[in-house]
Design a protein around this motif. Structure first.
Motif, PDB file in Angstrom:
ATOM      1  N   LEU A 164       0.843  -1.209   0.000  1.00 12.52           N
ATOM      2  CA  LEU A 164       0.000   0.000   0.000  1.00 12.52           C
ATOM      3  C   LEU A 164       0.875   1.255   0.000  1.00 12.52           C
ATOM      4  O   LEU A 164       0.890   2.027   0.962  1.00 12.52           O
ATOM      5  N   PRO A 165       1.618   1.469  -1.075  1.00 10.48           N
ATOM      6  CA  PRO A 165       2.566   2.599  -1.094  1.00 10.48           C
ATOM      7  C   PRO A 165       1.877   3.960  -1.079  1.00 10.48           C
ATOM      8  O   PRO A 165       2.511   4.959  -0.731  1.00 10.48           O
ATOM      9  N   ASP A 166       0.609   4.030  -1.470  1.00 10.10           N
ATOM     10  CA  ASP A 166      -0.085   5.319  -1.540  1.00 10.10           C
ATOM     11  C   ASP A 166      -0.752   5.696  -0.217  1.00 10.10           C
ATOM     12  O   ASP A 166      -1.334   6.779  -0.114  1.00 10.10           O
ATOM     13  N   TYR A 167      -0.694   4.814   0.755  1.00 11.99           N
ATOM     14  CA  TYR A 167      -1.295   5.089   2.064  1.00 11.99           C
ATOM     15  C   TYR A 167      -0.171   5.128   3.100  1.00 11.99           C
ATOM     16  O   TYR A 167       0.229   4.102   3.650  1.00 11.99           O
ATOM     17  N   ARG A 168       0.301   6.339   3.368  1.00 14.49           N
ATOM     18  CA  ARG A 168       1.521   6.482   4.154  1.00 14.49           C
ATOM     19  C   ARG A 168       1.373   6.003   5.595  1.00 14.49           C
ATOM     20  O   ARG A 168       2.359   5.610   6.221  1.00 14.49           O
ATOM     21  N   TRP A 169       0.158   6.039   6.136  1.00 21.94           N
ATOM     22  CA  TRP A 169      -0.040   5.622   7.526  1.00 21.94           C
ATOM     23  C   TRP A 169      -0.416   4.154   7.649  1.00 21.94           C
ATOM     24  O   TRP A 169      -0.495   3.628   8.764  1.00 21.94           O
ATOM     25  N   ALA A 170      -0.660   3.481   6.520  1.00 21.06           N
ATOM     26  CA  ALA A 170      -1.061   2.072   6.579  1.00 21.06           C
ATOM     27  C   ALA A 170       0.009   1.179   7.213  1.00 21.06           C
ATOM     28  O   ALA A 170      -0.322   0.307   8.029  1.00 21.06           O
ATOM     29  N   PRO A 171       1.296   1.343   6.886  1.00 25.61           N
ATOM     30  CA  PRO A 171       2.315   0.484   7.514  1.00 25.61           C
ATOM     31  C   PRO A 171       2.345   0.594   9.039  1.00 25.61           C
ATOM     32  O   PRO A 171       2.410  -0.423   9.736  1.00 25.61           O
ATOM     33  N   LEU A 172       2.273   1.817   9.554  1.00 23.60           N
ATOM     34  CA  LEU A 172       2.277   1.999  11.008  1.00 23.60           C
ATOM     35  C   LEU A 172       1.000   1.452  11.630  1.00 23.60           C
ATOM     36  O   LEU A 172       1.018   0.875  12.726  1.00 23.60           O
ATOM     37  N   GLY A 173      -0.122   1.601  10.922  1.00 28.67           N
ATOM     38  CA  GLY A 173      -1.381   1.070  11.428  1.00 28.67           C
ATOM     39  C   GLY A 173      -1.359  -0.445  11.508  1.00 28.67           C
ATOM     40  O   GLY A 173      -1.752  -1.030  12.525  1.00 28.67           O
ATOM     41  N   ALA A 174      -0.893  -1.089  10.439  1.00 31.96           N
ATOM     42  CA  ALA A 174      -0.823  -2.548  10.421  1.00 31.96           C
ATOM     43  C   ALA A 174       0.157  -3.068  11.471  1.00 31.96           C
ATOM     44  O   ALA A 174      -0.111  -4.059  12.169  1.00 31.96           O
ATOM     45  N   THR A 175       1.287  -2.373  11.589  1.00 34.37           N
ATOM     46  CA  THR A 175       2.298  -2.781  12.573  1.00 34.37           C
ATOM     47  C   THR A 175       1.763  -2.679  13.995  1.00 34.37           C
ATOM     48  O   THR A 175       1.939  -3.599  14.804  1.00 34.37           O
ATOM     49  N   SER A 176       1.094  -1.585  14.298  1.00 36.10           N
ATOM     50  CA  SER A 176       0.547  -1.400  15.646  1.00 36.10           C
ATOM     51  C   SER A 176      -0.548  -2.414  15.935  1.00 36.10           C
ATOM     52  O   SER A 176      -0.653  -2.927  17.061  1.00 36.10           O
ATOM     53  N   LEU A 177      -1.368  -2.710  14.929  1.00 33.86           N
ATOM     54  CA  LEU A 177      -2.451  -3.675  15.110  1.00 33.86           C
ATOM     55  C   LEU A 177      -1.916  -5.036  15.523  1.00 33.86           C
ATOM     56  O   LEU A 177      -2.480  -5.714  16.391  1.00 33.86           O
ATOM     57  N   VAL A 178      -0.818  -5.448  14.911  1.00 32.51           N
ATOM     58  CA  VAL A 178      -0.224  -6.747  15.238  1.00 32.51           C
ATOM     59  C   VAL A 178       0.588  -6.671  16.529  1.00 32.51           C
ATOM     60  O   VAL A 178       0.476  -7.531  17.408  1.00 32.51           O
ATOM     61  N   ALA A 179       1.410  -5.637  16.658  1.00 30.54           N
ATOM     62  CA  ALA A 179       2.338  -5.549  17.791  1.00 30.54           C
ATOM     63  C   ALA A 179       1.620  -5.524  19.124  1.00 30.54           C
ATOM     64  O   ALA A 179       2.146  -6.050  20.122  1.00 30.54           O
ATOM     65  N   PHE A 180       0.420  -4.939  19.176  1.00 32.25           N
ATOM     66  CA  PHE A 180      -0.284  -4.805  20.448  1.00 32.25           C
ATOM     67  C   PHE A 180      -1.499  -5.723  20.542  1.00 32.25           C
ATOM     68  O   PHE A 180      -2.375  -5.509  21.374  1.00 32.25           O
ATOM     69  N   ASN A 181      -1.538  -6.719  19.669  1.00 33.15           N
ATOM     70  CA  ASN A 181      -2.555  -7.758  19.794  1.00 33.15           C
ATOM     71  C   ASN A 181      -2.201  -8.622  21.006  1.00 33.15           C
ATOM     72  O   ASN A 181      -1.101  -9.170  21.074  1.00 33.15           O
ATOM     73  N   PRO A 182      -3.091  -8.767  21.991  1.00 31.89           N
ATOM     74  CA  PRO A 182      -2.745  -9.502  23.210  1.00 31.89           C
ATOM     75  C   PRO A 182      -2.276 -10.933  22.962  1.00 31.89           C
ATOM     76  O   PRO A 182      -1.338 -11.396  23.623  1.00 31.89           O
ATOM     77  N   SER A 183      -2.905 -11.626  22.012  1.00 33.61           N
ATOM     78  CA  SER A 183      -2.492 -13.000  21.730  1.00 33.61           C
ATOM     79  C   SER A 183      -1.093 -13.052  21.133  1.00 33.61           C
ATOM     80  O   SER A 183      -0.290 -13.929  21.460  1.00 33.61           O
ATOM     81  N   PHE A 184      -0.790 -12.085  20.246  1.00 37.37           N
ATOM     82  CA  PHE A 184       0.549 -12.037  19.655  1.00 37.37           C
ATOM     83  C   PHE A 184       1.594 -11.718  20.714  1.00 37.37           C
ATOM     84  O   PHE A 184       2.679 -12.313  20.740  1.00 37.37           O
ATOM     85  N   LEU A 185       1.275 -10.797  21.613  1.00 37.67           N
ATOM     86  CA  LEU A 185       2.186 -10.469  22.703  1.00 37.67           C
ATOM     87  C   LEU A 185       2.424 -11.687  23.594  1.00 37.67           C
ATOM     88  O   LEU A 185       3.555 -11.971  24.000  1.00 37.67           O
ATOM     89  N   PHE A 186       1.352 -12.413  23.900  1.00 33.95           N
ATOM     90  CA  PHE A 186       1.471 -13.588  24.760  1.00 33.95           C
ATOM     91  C   PHE A 186       2.365 -14.648  24.117  1.00 33.95           C
ATOM     92  O   PHE A 186       3.298 -15.169  24.749  1.00 33.95           O
ATOM     93  N   MET A 187       2.101 -14.974  22.851  1.00 28.42           N
ATOM     94  CA  MET A 187       2.890 -16.005  22.181  1.00 28.42           C
ATOM     95  C   MET A 187       4.335 -15.563  21.969  1.00 28.42           C
ATOM     96  O   MET A 187       5.254 -16.392  21.984  1.00 28.42           O
ATOM     97  N   SER A 188       4.539 -14.256  21.801  1.00 30.81           N
ATOM     98  CA  SER A 188       5.890 -13.742  21.576  1.00 30.81           C
ATOM     99  C   SER A 188       6.703 -13.645  22.861  1.00 30.81           C
ATOM    100  O   SER A 188       7.857 -13.227  22.819  1.00 30.81           O
ATOM    101  N   SER A 189       6.110 -14.017  23.975  1.00 31.32           N
ATOM    102  CA  SER A 189       6.829 -13.945  25.251  1.00 31.32           C
ATOM    103  C   SER A 189       6.911 -15.304  25.929  1.00 31.32           C
ATOM    104  O   SER A 189       7.276 -15.390  27.100  1.00 31.32           O
ATOM    105  N   THR A 190       6.590 -16.369  25.197  1.00 30.23           N
ATOM    106  CA  THR A 190       6.681 -17.719  25.747  1.00 30.23           C
ATOM    107  C   THR A 190       7.465 -18.610  24.792  1.00 30.23           C
ATOM    108  O   THR A 190       7.828 -18.202  23.688  1.00 30.23           O
ATOM    109  N   VAL A 191       7.713 -19.847  25.206  1.00 28.67           N
ATOM    110  CA  VAL A 191       8.494 -20.787  24.405  1.00 28.67           C
ATOM    111  C   VAL A 191       7.552 -21.555  23.490  1.00 28.67           C
ATOM    112  O   VAL A 191       6.738 -22.368  23.951  1.00 28.67           O
ATOM    113  N   HIS A 192       7.645 -21.289  22.193  1.00 31.13           N
ATOM    114  CA  HIS A 192       6.774 -21.963  21.219  1.00 31.13           C
ATOM    115  C   HIS A 192       7.348 -21.750  19.829  1.00 31.13           C
ATOM    116  O   HIS A 192       7.777 -20.650  19.488  1.00 31.13           O
TER     117      HIS A 192
END
Length: 250
Positions: A164-192
């Motif tokens: 999405l090169p024409d939407y300058r805020w889309a990368p930060l939006g997508a990144t924040s959506l994933v980075a602060f997803n509780p399930s992603f945070l949980f799995m990223s802090s355990t052994v799996h």
């Protein structure tokens, strides 16, 4: 198809925001990794037992055709994650594994069961800092998971930037959506091993998005092959990355 220089690059402000998101993710996931009691991640103890087997035996577990005599319950998974885990914990004595990671006899895998104990493992002070032995090794593995999660976050940013090169805020939006997803945070802090697969797959999607937008060089094909191979060596479902990359090339 555009050249690499024609693809929109993030300005200094966006790079700083990305760094801020990554720092917040690392801090939150790191806090999760400390606060979650040892062994309470999804199948964390069996995955850690596989890592310990590789570290101690310097070999892969042999899985029998029948359940009887199974050496490691997660031994049917491809070995890349466990080889990396054995490498980063090779300096730690984990001989106290059986003593500090004891299953809770009251825990059953049944939701809303009246006899269900909430904790998978028994906790009797072994989680208290300073960690040592197997608990220390488990936390080192958790920090490795945080690093893999960080790789995935950065890869998602760059994948979105190409898609999405024409939407300058889309990368930060997508990144924040994933980075602060509780399930992603949980799995990223355990052994799996799913954490490593997520990192590799995210890099593969970045590679595929870039392949559609800019001409590829021989080096890029080597990198793509390594990512596809690494995904397959992490989990069987990682083989699907080959199809994704192939579709991008077509």
């Amino acid at each position: 198809m555009r050249s690499e220089s024609e693809v929109d690059t993030p300005n200094r402000f966006h790079r700083r925001l990305l760094a801020l998101v990554c720092l917040a993710f690392a801090a939150t996931a790191g806090w999760y990794s400390i606060q979650i009691p040892a062994g309470e991640g999804v199948d964390e103890t069996p995955h850690f037992a596989y890592v310990r087997f590789v570290k101690e035996q310097r070999a892969l577990p042999i899985q029998p055709m029948e359940r009887k005599g199974v050496e490691v319950w997660m031994g049917h998974h491809p070995p890349l994650y466990y080889l990396l885990g054995g490498l980063v914990t090779s300096w730690i004595d984990t001989s106290d594994f059986q003593q500090v990671l004891r299953p809770n006899p009251h825990f059953v895998w049944a939701e809303n069961s009246g006899s269900n104990g909430w904790n998978v493992m028994l906790h009797f002070g072994q989680d208290i800092f300073p960690w040592r032995g197997a608990i220390l090794a488990l936390h080192v593995m958790r920090w490795l998971s945080v690093a893999f999660g960080m790789v995935a976050v950065i890869a998602i940013y760059n994948t979105t930037r190409y898609l999405l090169p024409d939407y300058r805020w889309a990368p930060l939006g997508a990144t924040s959506l994933v980075a602060f997803n509780p399930s992603f945070l949980f799995m990223s802090s355990t052994v799996h091993h799913d954490v490593l697969l997520t990192a590799i797959y995210s890099l593969g999607l970045w590679w595929a998005a870039r392949a559609v937008k800019v001409p590829l060089h021989k080096r890029d094909l080597w990198i793509g092959g390594l990512l596809a191979g690494a995904a397959a060596l992490t989990k069987l479902s990682g083989v699907t990355l080959v199809a994704v990359m192939g579709l991008a090339l077509v």
